[in-house]
Design an enzyme around this catalytic site. Structure first.
Site, PDB file in Angstrom:
ATOM      1  N   ARG A 114       0.815  -1.225   0.000  1.00 15.97           N
ATOM      2  CA  ARG A 114       0.000   0.000   0.000  1.00 15.97           C
ATOM      3  C   ARG A 114       0.845   1.271   0.000  1.00 15.97           C
ATOM      4  O   ARG A 114       0.421   2.306   0.504  1.00 15.97           O
ATOM      5  CB  ARG A 114      -0.958   0.040   1.198  1.00 15.97           C
ATOM      6  CG  ARG A 114      -2.091  -0.956   1.113  1.00 15.97           C
ATOM      7  CD  ARG A 114      -3.183  -0.458   0.194  1.00 15.97           C
ATOM      8  NE  ARG A 114      -4.213  -1.467  -0.006  1.00 15.97           N
ATOM      9  CZ  ARG A 114      -5.310  -1.563   0.721  1.00 15.97           C
ATOM     10  NH1 ARG A 114      -5.519  -0.700   1.681  1.00 15.97           N
ATOM     11  NH2 ARG A 114      -6.178  -2.509   0.484  1.00 15.97           N
ATOM     12  N   ARG A 122      -3.013   6.286   0.110  1.00 14.50           N
ATOM     13  CA  ARG A 122      -3.499   7.462   0.818  1.00 14.50           C
ATOM     14  C   ARG A 122      -2.586   8.067   1.869  1.00 14.50           C
ATOM     15  O   ARG A 122      -2.943   9.065   2.473  1.00 14.50           O
ATOM     16  CB  ARG A 122      -4.853   7.152   1.429  1.00 14.50           C
ATOM     17  CG  ARG A 122      -5.916   7.092   0.354  1.00 14.50           C
ATOM     18  CD  ARG A 122      -7.245   6.848   0.941  1.00 14.50           C
ATOM     19  NE  ARG A 122      -7.217   5.651   1.750  1.00 14.50           N
ATOM     20  CZ  ARG A 122      -8.244   5.226   2.458  1.00 14.50           C
ATOM     21  NH1 ARG A 122      -9.342   5.905   2.485  1.00 14.50           N
ATOM     22  NH2 ARG A 122      -8.144   4.121   3.156  1.00 14.50           N
ATOM     23  N   ARG A 128      -6.111  11.935  -7.015  1.00 14.12           N
ATOM     24  CA  ARG A 128      -7.327  11.134  -7.012  1.00 14.12           C
ATOM     25  C   ARG A 128      -8.594  11.958  -6.754  1.00 14.12           C
ATOM     26  O   ARG A 128      -9.693  11.414  -6.897  1.00 14.12           O
ATOM     27  CB  ARG A 128      -7.225  10.080  -5.885  1.00 14.12           C
ATOM     28  CG  ARG A 128      -6.525   8.770  -6.224  1.00 14.12           C
ATOM     29  CD  ARG A 128      -7.385   7.846  -7.054  1.00 14.12           C
ATOM     30  NE  ARG A 128      -8.780   7.837  -6.661  1.00 14.12           N
ATOM     31  CZ  ARG A 128      -9.283   7.175  -5.627  1.00 14.12           C
ATOM     32  NH1 ARG A 128      -8.509   6.427  -4.887  1.00 14.12           N
ATOM     33  NH2 ARG A 128     -10.559   7.242  -5.336  1.00 14.12           N
ATOM     34  N   ASP A 182      -6.379  -2.816  -7.757  1.00 14.35           N
ATOM     35  CA  ASP A 182      -7.040  -3.386  -6.588  1.00 14.35           C
ATOM     36  C   ASP A 182      -7.361  -4.837  -6.884  1.00 14.35           C
ATOM     37  O   ASP A 182      -7.492  -5.215  -8.051  1.00 14.35           O
ATOM     38  CB  ASP A 182      -8.327  -2.630  -6.235  1.00 14.35           C
ATOM     39  CG  ASP A 182      -8.797  -3.007  -4.838  1.00 14.35           C
ATOM     40  OD1 ASP A 182      -8.268  -2.456  -3.863  1.00 14.35           O
ATOM     41  OD2 ASP A 182      -9.658  -3.905  -4.720  1.00 14.35           O
ATOM     42  N   TYR A 215     -14.935 -11.571  -0.568  1.00 14.30           N
ATOM     43  CA  TYR A 215     -15.637 -10.337  -0.961  1.00 14.30           C
ATOM     44  C   TYR A 215     -16.891 -10.656  -1.769  1.00 14.30           C
ATOM     45  O   TYR A 215     -17.946 -10.056  -1.559  1.00 14.30           O
ATOM     46  CB  TYR A 215     -14.719  -9.403  -1.751  1.00 14.30           C
ATOM     47  CG  TYR A 215     -13.767  -8.653  -0.854  1.00 14.30           C
ATOM     48  CD1 TYR A 215     -14.235  -7.643  -0.016  1.00 14.30           C
ATOM     49  CD2 TYR A 215     -12.419  -8.955  -0.805  1.00 14.30           C
ATOM     50  CE1 TYR A 215     -13.377  -6.963   0.836  1.00 14.30           C
ATOM     51  CE2 TYR A 215     -11.553  -8.285   0.039  1.00 14.30           C
ATOM     52  CZ  TYR A 215     -12.039  -7.292   0.855  1.00 14.30           C
ATOM     53  OH  TYR A 215     -11.198  -6.629   1.701  1.00 14.30           O
TER      54      TYR A 215
HETATM   55  O1  CP3 Z   1       0.065  -1.755  -2.486  1.00  9.43           O
HETATM   56  C1  CP3 Z   1      -0.155  -0.777  -3.228  1.00  9.43           C
HETATM   57  O2  CP3 Z   1       0.209   0.367  -2.967  1.00  9.43           O
HETATM   58  C2  CP3 Z   1      -0.835  -1.011  -4.573  1.00  9.43           C
HETATM   59  C3  CP3 Z   1      -2.205  -0.774  -4.592  1.00  9.43           C
HETATM   60  C4  CP3 Z   1      -3.193  -1.698  -3.906  1.00  9.43           C
HETATM   61  C5  CP3 Z   1      -4.492  -1.247  -3.557  1.00  9.43           C
HETATM   62  N1  CP3 Z   1      -5.213  -2.320  -3.123  1.00  9.43           N
HETATM   63  C6  CP3 Z   1      -4.958   0.134  -3.709  1.00  9.43           C
HETATM   64  C7  CP3 Z   1      -6.095   0.579  -2.910  1.00  9.43           C
HETATM   65  C8  CP3 Z   1      -3.134  -3.056  -3.595  1.00  9.43           C
HETATM   66  C9  CP3 Z   1      -1.963  -4.019  -3.711  1.00  9.43           C
HETATM   67  C10 CP3 Z   1      -4.421  -3.436  -3.110  1.00  9.43           C
HETATM   68  C11 CP3 Z   1      -4.779  -4.818  -2.760  1.00  9.43           C
HETATM   69  C12 CP3 Z   1      -5.979  -5.044  -1.951  1.00  9.43           C
HETATM   70  N2  CP3 Z   1      -7.220  -4.465  -2.067  1.00  9.43           N
HETATM   71  C13 CP3 Z   1      -6.068  -6.031  -0.935  1.00  9.43           C
HETATM   72  C14 CP3 Z   1      -4.943  -6.944  -0.557  1.00  9.43           C
HETATM   73  C15 CP3 Z   1      -3.994  -6.238   0.326  1.00  9.43           C
HETATM   74  C16 CP3 Z   1      -4.463  -6.007   1.708  1.00  9.43           C
HETATM   75  O3  CP3 Z   1      -4.538  -4.829   2.098  1.00  9.43           O
HETATM   76  O4  CP3 Z   1      -4.734  -6.979   2.422  1.00  9.43           O
HETATM   77  C17 CP3 Z   1      -7.366  -6.003  -0.413  1.00  9.43           C
HETATM   78  C18 CP3 Z   1      -7.892  -6.872   0.695  1.00  9.43           C
HETATM   79  C19 CP3 Z   1      -8.095  -5.021  -1.134  1.00  9.43           C
HETATM   80  C20 CP3 Z   1      -9.524  -4.641  -0.973  1.00  9.43           C
HETATM   81  C21 CP3 Z   1      -9.595  -3.207  -0.565  1.00  9.43           C
HETATM   82  N3  CP3 Z   1      -9.520  -2.167  -1.471  1.00  9.43           N
HETATM   83  C22 CP3 Z   1      -9.665  -2.658   0.735  1.00  9.43           C
HETATM   84  C23 CP3 Z   1      -9.789  -3.459   2.019  1.00  9.43           C
HETATM   85  C24 CP3 Z   1      -9.614  -1.263   0.591  1.00  9.43           C
HETATM   86  C25 CP3 Z   1      -9.519  -0.233   1.690  1.00  9.43           C
HETATM   87  C26 CP3 Z   1     -10.767   0.473   1.984  1.00  9.43           C
HETATM   88  C27 CP3 Z   1     -10.432   1.863   2.480  1.00  9.43           C
HETATM   89  O5  CP3 Z   1     -10.720   2.818   1.745  1.00  9.43           O
HETATM   90  O6  CP3 Z   1      -9.872   1.986   3.584  1.00  9.43           O
HETATM   91  C28 CP3 Z   1      -9.536  -0.980  -0.788  1.00  9.43           C
HETATM   92  C29 CP3 Z   1      -9.439   0.343  -1.435  1.00  9.43           C
HETATM   93  C30 CP3 Z   1      -8.084   0.712  -1.908  1.00  9.43           C
HETATM   94  N4  CP3 Z   1      -7.254  -0.094  -2.617  1.00  9.43           N
HETATM   95  C31 CP3 Z   1      -7.469   1.963  -1.728  1.00  9.43           C
HETATM   96  C32 CP3 Z   1      -6.222   1.891  -2.371  1.00  9.43           C
HETATM   97  C33 CP3 Z   1      -5.187   2.978  -2.517  1.00  9.43           C
HETATM   98  C34 CP3 Z   1      -8.082   3.163  -1.046  1.00  9.43           C
HETATM   99  C35 CP3 Z   1      -9.023   3.792  -2.006  1.00  9.43           C
HETATM  100  C36 CP3 Z   1      -8.919   5.272  -2.009  1.00  9.43           C
HETATM  101  O7  CP3 Z   1      -7.784   5.828  -1.982  1.00  9.43           O
HETATM  102  O8  CP3 Z   1      -9.983   5.879  -2.085  1.00  9.43           O
END
Ligand code: CP3
Length: 368
Positions: A51, A55, A64, A100, A175
């Site tokens: 991640r 953010r 974004r 994602d 999911y």
């Molecule tokens: O690692 C990185 O920087 C690359 C980008 C990345 C994202 N999601 C961007 C993202 C990666 C590798 C993921 C994988 C992902 N997504 C996982 C596996 C990794 C983990 O954290 O266990 C999972 C379970 C998800 C599903 C998901 N997507 C979640 C739980 C969330 C968070 C919800 C939140 O907003 O707190 C997301 C959204 C997400 N994916 C964001 C980002 C940057 C935030 C969205 C935003 O910025 O509005």
């Protein structure tokens, strides 16, 4: 163990052994990151953060603003810029593709959204054999935007390797079945225990989608892939082996000929580390609960490890962070290869300057 100095790293490619997948060619083959994944000598321990593209960075939030998460993932120019931001800012040893885990299932026609602060939300959860029947395979054309983004990035990143990724069948299934994030994974487990045939059909289809998604990324030039099974730690080892391992194995073994290291990661997986390695990983990601020397004793000498600083630690005063970073590096010396990372993703409230300092400290402390 021989050592490689930074000065000659680019000229020190070790010929591959027949047991391993063919080495990538060019500078990527000699990056500290790929070398650590392959358990080869490194000039310093490589570091990146799960991640990192997200953010915690003000430049990310700015870029974004007003653009939905899924839309951002589908715009190659934005994907490339967001992926590059942490590389420029922190000097990490690898980039991770901004995307994602639900992007490929959306490409397969599942109606969903990624809601800020919540995560993926599925319009019609998948709970029956008929629902699974409607989940189609994907073709490279369905994810052409990923192919384009990876190609842009490989050209822009130069010698910094790009990590591609996908969600593993269990975490994706959780999911799809729950309809969104879940604390207990109750409905997911109910399907798994109560209707194993539908469960296996669902996971088999998700494995096909995931493998195709990763193949697109590999063909476009990623230097490694990470399969995220973030929620697998909710299972006992016996249930993991029975209901999940065959499907994760289908994905990871399906990439055995791809020539790139495969990283496999989950949270709360202390009891699953050995099995997750057996799924076909070159590197096993470890969360902060299991020290890396103990993790290595469980996983065995044939795989590198990645991890495992508690992401919450980055909110503590610097002297505490410094001590813990050094401890993780010391524990990692027991492993045949170590990629420094957090034990899970960067928290949004993390001060980005602390991430930069951690990168510097890892490089300094681990200089060979
Ligand atoms: O690692 C990185 O920087 C690359 C980008 C990345 C994202 N999601 C961007 C993202 C990666 C590798 C993921 C994988 C992902 N997504 C996982 C596996 C990794 C983990 O954290 O266990 C999972 C379970 C998800 C599903 C998901 N997507 C979640 C739980 C969330 C968070 C919800 C939140 O907003 O707190 C997301 C959204 C997400 N994916 C964001 C980002 C940057 C935030 C969205 C935003 O910025 O509005």
């Amino acid at each position: 163990m021989t050592t490689t100095t930074p000065g000659n790293a680019a000229h020190d490619a070790t010929p591959d052994t027949p047991a391993r997948a063919p080495a990538p060619v060019g500078p990527l083959a000699t990056s500290a990151f790929v070398r650590a994944c392959r358990r080869e000598p490194v000039p310093h321990t490589p570091v990146w953060f799960m991640r990192q593209a997200g953010r915690s960075l003000p430049e990310y939030r700015q870029l974004r603003s007003g653009i939905g998460m899924l839309e951002s993932c589908r715009r190659p120019d934005l994907v490339a810029e967001i992926t590059m931001q942490p590389v420029r800012r922190h000097g990490v040893d690898a980039a991770i593709l901004f995307s994602d885990i639900v992007v490929p299932v959306a490409a397969a026609g599942v109606e969903l959204d990624i809601v800020a602060g919540t995560g993926p939300v599925i319009a019609e959860p998948v709970r029956s054999a008929a629902d699974v029947g409607r989940l189609r395979r994907i073709t490279p054309d369905d994810v052409g935007f990923v192919d384009e983004a990876v190609r842009l990035l490989v050209a822009a990143l130069g010698e910094t390797p790009l990590i591609g990724f996908a969600g593993a069948p269990f975490t994706l299934a959780s999911y799809l079945v729950e309809g969104g994030p879940s604390r207990t994974h109750g409905r997911t487990k109910a399907l798994m225990y109560g209707d194993p045939q539908t469960w296996h059909a669902l996971c088999a289809r998700l494995a096909e989608i995931t493998l195709e998604f990763l193949r697109v990324q590999v063909t476009a030039g990623v230097a490694a892939v990470q399969l995220f099974d973030s929620w697998a730690g909710t299972l006992s080892e016996a249930d993991y082996r029975r209901h999940v391992l065959p499907h994760s194995t289908a994905v990871l073994h399906g990439l055995a000929d791809a020539g790139v290291p495969r990283i496999h990661f989950g949270v709360g997986t202390a009891e699953l580390l050995k099995a997750m390695g057996e799924a076909g990983a070159d590197v096993v990601g470890v969360d902060w609960r299991t020290p890396l020397d103990i993790a290595t004793a469980r996983i065995g000498p044939d795989r590198a490890v990645q991890g495992n600083l508690d992401p919450c630690l980055l909110l503590a005063p610097w002297p505490v962070v410094r001590t813990e970073v050094r401890r993780v590096l010391a524990d990692g010396l027991a492993a045949p290869g170590h990629v420094f990372n957090l034990g899970h993703g960067v928290l949004p409230e993390t001060d980005p300057d602390v991430l930069t300092r951690v990168v510097e400290l890892v490089h300094e402390t681990s200089q060979r």
